[in-house]
Design a protein around this motif. Sequence first.
Motif, PDB file in Angstrom:
ATOM      1  N   ILE A  68       0.935  -1.000   0.116  1.00 17.78           N
ATOM      2  CA  ILE A  68      -0.007   0.078  -0.211  1.00 17.78           C
ATOM      3  C   ILE A  68       0.847   1.165   0.144  1.00 17.78           C
ATOM      4  CG2 ILE A  68      -1.657   1.301   1.307  1.00 17.78           C
ATOM      5  CD1 ILE A  68      -2.527  -1.448   2.431  1.00 17.78           C
ATOM      6  N   VAL A  69       0.991   2.120  -0.993  1.00 13.73           N
ATOM      7  CA  VAL A  69       1.595   3.170  -1.278  1.00 13.73           C
ATOM      8  C   VAL A  69       0.696   4.335  -1.440  1.00 13.73           C
ATOM      9  CG1 VAL A  69       3.400   4.313  -2.750  1.00 13.73           C
ATOM     10  CG2 VAL A  69       3.571   1.837  -2.431  1.00 13.73           C
ATOM     11  N   ASN A  70       0.791   5.298  -0.586  1.00 15.73           N
ATOM     12  CA  ASN A  70       0.069   6.503  -0.555  1.00 15.73           C
ATOM     13  C   ASN A  70      -1.613   6.169  -0.658  1.00 15.73           C
ATOM     14  OD1 ASN A  70      -0.176   9.366  -0.663  1.00 15.73           O
ATOM     15  ND2 ASN A  70      -0.199   9.526  -2.782  1.00 15.73           N
ATOM     16  N   GLY A  71      -1.772   5.177   0.151  1.00 13.09           N
ATOM     17  CA  GLY A  71      -3.309   4.891   0.228  1.00 13.09           C
ATOM     18  C   GLY A  71      -3.803   3.784  -0.806  1.00 13.09           C
ATOM     19  N   ILE A  72      -2.793   3.600  -1.846  1.00 11.87           N
ATOM     20  CA  ILE A  72      -3.318   2.664  -3.151  1.00 11.87           C
ATOM     21  C   ILE A  72      -2.535   1.246  -2.913  1.00 11.87           C
ATOM     22  CG2 ILE A  72      -3.235   2.623  -5.663  1.00 11.87           C
ATOM     23  CD1 ILE A  72      -2.814   5.670  -5.740  1.00 11.87           C
ATOM     24  N   ASN A  73      -3.439   0.308  -3.133  1.00 16.44           N
ATOM     25  CA  ASN A  73      -2.930  -1.036  -2.925  1.00 16.44           C
ATOM     26  C   ASN A  73      -2.189  -1.634  -4.580  1.00 16.44           C
ATOM     27  OD1 ASN A  73      -2.218  -3.733  -2.396  1.00 16.44           O
ATOM     28  ND2 ASN A  73      -4.006  -4.141  -1.508  1.00 16.44           N
ATOM     29  N   PHE A  74      -0.870  -1.756  -4.401  1.00 16.91           N
ATOM     30  CA  PHE A  74      -0.218  -2.221  -5.748  1.00 16.91           C
ATOM     31  C   PHE A  74       0.224  -3.529  -5.415  1.00 16.91           C
ATOM     32  CE2 PHE A  74       0.386   2.238  -5.606  1.00 16.91           C
ATOM     33  CZ  PHE A  74       0.157   2.718  -7.063  1.00 16.91           C
ATOM     34  N   PRO A  75      -0.148  -4.439  -6.499  1.00 15.70           N
ATOM     35  CA  PRO A  75       0.776  -5.648  -6.471  1.00 15.70           C
ATOM     36  C   PRO A  75       2.117  -5.811  -7.198  1.00 15.70           C
ATOM     37  CG  PRO A  75      -0.825  -5.791  -8.463  1.00 15.70           C
ATOM     38  CD  PRO A  75      -0.939  -4.330  -7.665  1.00 15.70           C
ATOM     39  N   ILE A  76       3.080  -5.587  -6.063  1.00 17.93           N
ATOM     40  CA  ILE A  76       4.274  -5.154  -6.437  1.00 17.93           C
ATOM     41  C   ILE A  76       5.227  -6.267  -6.555  1.00 17.93           C
ATOM     42  CG2 ILE A  76       5.292  -4.876  -4.015  1.00 17.93           C
ATOM     43  CD1 ILE A  76       6.723  -2.233  -5.331  1.00 17.93           C
ATOM     44  N   SER A  77       6.065  -6.233  -7.760  1.00 19.22           N
ATOM     45  CA  SER A  77       7.137  -7.302  -7.912  1.00 19.22           C
ATOM     46  C   SER A  77       8.253  -7.319  -6.935  1.00 19.22           C
ATOM     47  CB  SER A  77       7.509  -7.247  -9.427  1.00 19.22           C
ATOM     48  OG  SER A  77       8.648  -6.245  -9.439  1.00 19.22           O
ATOM     49  N   GLU A  78       9.177  -8.609  -7.197  1.00 19.83           N
ATOM     50  CA  GLU A  78      10.080  -8.643  -6.324  1.00 19.83           C
ATOM     51  C   GLU A  78      11.387  -7.362  -6.337  1.00 19.83           C
ATOM     52  OE1 GLU A  78      11.692 -12.606  -5.518  1.00 19.83           O
ATOM     53  OE2 GLU A  78       9.718 -13.368  -5.410  1.00 19.83           O
ATOM     54  N   ASP A  79      11.323  -7.007  -7.522  1.00 17.39           N
ATOM     55  CA  ASP A  79      12.358  -6.023  -7.871  1.00 17.39           C
ATOM     56  C   ASP A  79      11.729  -4.747  -7.717  1.00 17.39           C
ATOM     57  OD1 ASP A  79      10.584  -5.763 -10.022  1.00 17.39           O
ATOM     58  OD2 ASP A  79      12.093  -5.965 -11.645  1.00 17.39           O
ATOM     59  N   GLY A  80      10.517  -4.494  -7.242  1.00 21.14           N
ATOM     60  CA  GLY A  80      10.086  -3.177  -6.854  1.00 21.14           C
ATOM     61  C   GLY A  80       9.293  -2.480  -7.682  1.00 21.14           C
ATOM     62  N   THR A  81       8.627  -3.053  -8.718  1.00 20.63           N
ATOM     63  CA  THR A  81       8.015  -2.565  -9.820  1.00 20.63           C
ATOM     64  C   THR A  81       6.645  -2.813  -9.942  1.00 20.63           C
ATOM     65  OG1 THR A  81       8.816  -3.964 -11.440  1.00 20.63           O
ATOM     66  CG2 THR A  81      10.187  -2.002 -10.983  1.00 20.63           C
ATOM     67  N   PHE A  82       5.950  -1.989 -10.556  1.00 17.30           N
ATOM     68  CA  PHE A  82       4.490  -2.202 -10.957  1.00 17.30           C
ATOM     69  C   PHE A  82       4.031  -1.382 -12.155  1.00 17.30           C
ATOM     70  CE2 PHE A  82       0.217  -1.035 -11.314  1.00 17.30           C
ATOM     71  CZ  PHE A  82      -0.554  -2.264 -11.463  1.00 17.30           C
ATOM     72  N   GLY A  83       3.390  -2.001 -13.219  1.00 12.79           N
ATOM     73  CA  GLY A  83       3.098  -1.329 -14.215  1.00 12.79           C
ATOM     74  C   GLY A  83       4.030  -1.010 -15.475  1.00 12.79           C
ATOM     75  N   PRO A  84       3.668  -0.066 -16.319  1.00 11.87           N
ATOM     76  CA  PRO A  84       2.325   0.682 -16.419  1.00 11.87           C
ATOM     77  C   PRO A  84       1.183  -0.333 -16.640  1.00 11.87           C
ATOM     78  CG  PRO A  84       3.557   1.246 -18.334  1.00 11.87           C
ATOM     79  CD  PRO A  84       4.364   0.042 -17.513  1.00 11.87           C
ATOM     80  N   ASP A  85       0.231   0.006 -15.713  1.00  6.67           N
ATOM     81  CA  ASP A  85      -1.033  -0.989 -15.817  1.00  6.67           C
ATOM     82  C   ASP A  85      -2.285  -0.090 -15.161  1.00  6.67           C
ATOM     83  OD1 ASP A  85      -2.730  -3.027 -16.441  1.00  6.67           O
ATOM     84  OD2 ASP A  85      -1.398  -4.242 -15.560  1.00  6.67           O
ATOM     85  N   PHE A  86      -3.257  -0.590 -15.295  1.00  7.16           N
ATOM     86  CA  PHE A  86      -4.548  -0.170 -14.582  1.00  7.16           C
ATOM     87  C   PHE A  86      -4.915  -1.102 -13.320  1.00  7.16           C
ATOM     88  CE2 PHE A  86      -5.200   1.293 -19.094  1.00  7.16           C
ATOM     89  CZ  PHE A  86      -5.447   2.630 -18.938  1.00  7.16           C
ATOM     90  N   LEU A  87      -5.448  -0.535 -12.224  1.00 14.16           N
ATOM     91  CA  LEU A  87      -5.766  -1.284 -11.267  1.00 14.16           C
ATOM     92  C   LEU A  87      -7.216  -1.537 -11.022  1.00 14.16           C
ATOM     93  CD1 LEU A  87      -3.638   0.361  -8.307  1.00 14.16           C
ATOM     94  CD2 LEU A  87      -3.070  -1.911  -9.395  1.00 14.16           C
ATOM     95  N   ASP A  88      -7.610  -2.846 -10.696  1.00 15.49           N
ATOM     96  CA  ASP A  88      -8.936  -3.103 -10.718  1.00 15.49           C
ATOM     97  C   ASP A  88      -9.975  -2.519 -11.683  1.00 15.49           C
ATOM     98  OD1 ASP A  88      -8.217  -4.777  -8.827  1.00 15.49           O
ATOM     99  OD2 ASP A  88      -8.437  -3.222  -7.103  1.00 15.49           O
TER     100      ASP A  88
END
Length: 126
Positions: A68-88
């Motif tokens: 949870i980053v700044n109130g938003i829940n991200f499915p984060i990879s082991e290397d610390g990245t997400f996206g670019p993508d839409f959430l839910d």
Amino acid sequence: MSNLLRFFFFISLFSLVMISCSSEIDYREQWVGTYEGTKSNRSFEDTMFITDVSFEVVIDLDSEDGLIVNGINFPISEDGTFGPDFLDGGGNNYELSISGDELRLSSFGSIPEGIVLPCFIKATKQ
């Protein structure tokens, strides 16, 4: 005597299994904490039109990869990245990158008439 030897062998083996299972470290723990930085609607490099921000990064205990980053829940990879993508299925396109103590979060939301509202947050773990 052989029963006693088997008993000690079993206890030793059981102890090793329990120690190895309980020592698993959650890769997300390295990013938990308070982050402070700036937010801009122009770019990460903007230094004029910025707003100071401070937020918490916490682990989502209900998932195996949620952060949870700044109130938003991200499915984060082991290397610390997400996206670019839409959430839910939402209207914002997010991209998140955490490297060491540096965090960068960008989002692009659209409103009617095709106008895109960007947001760029760069922060450092305190």
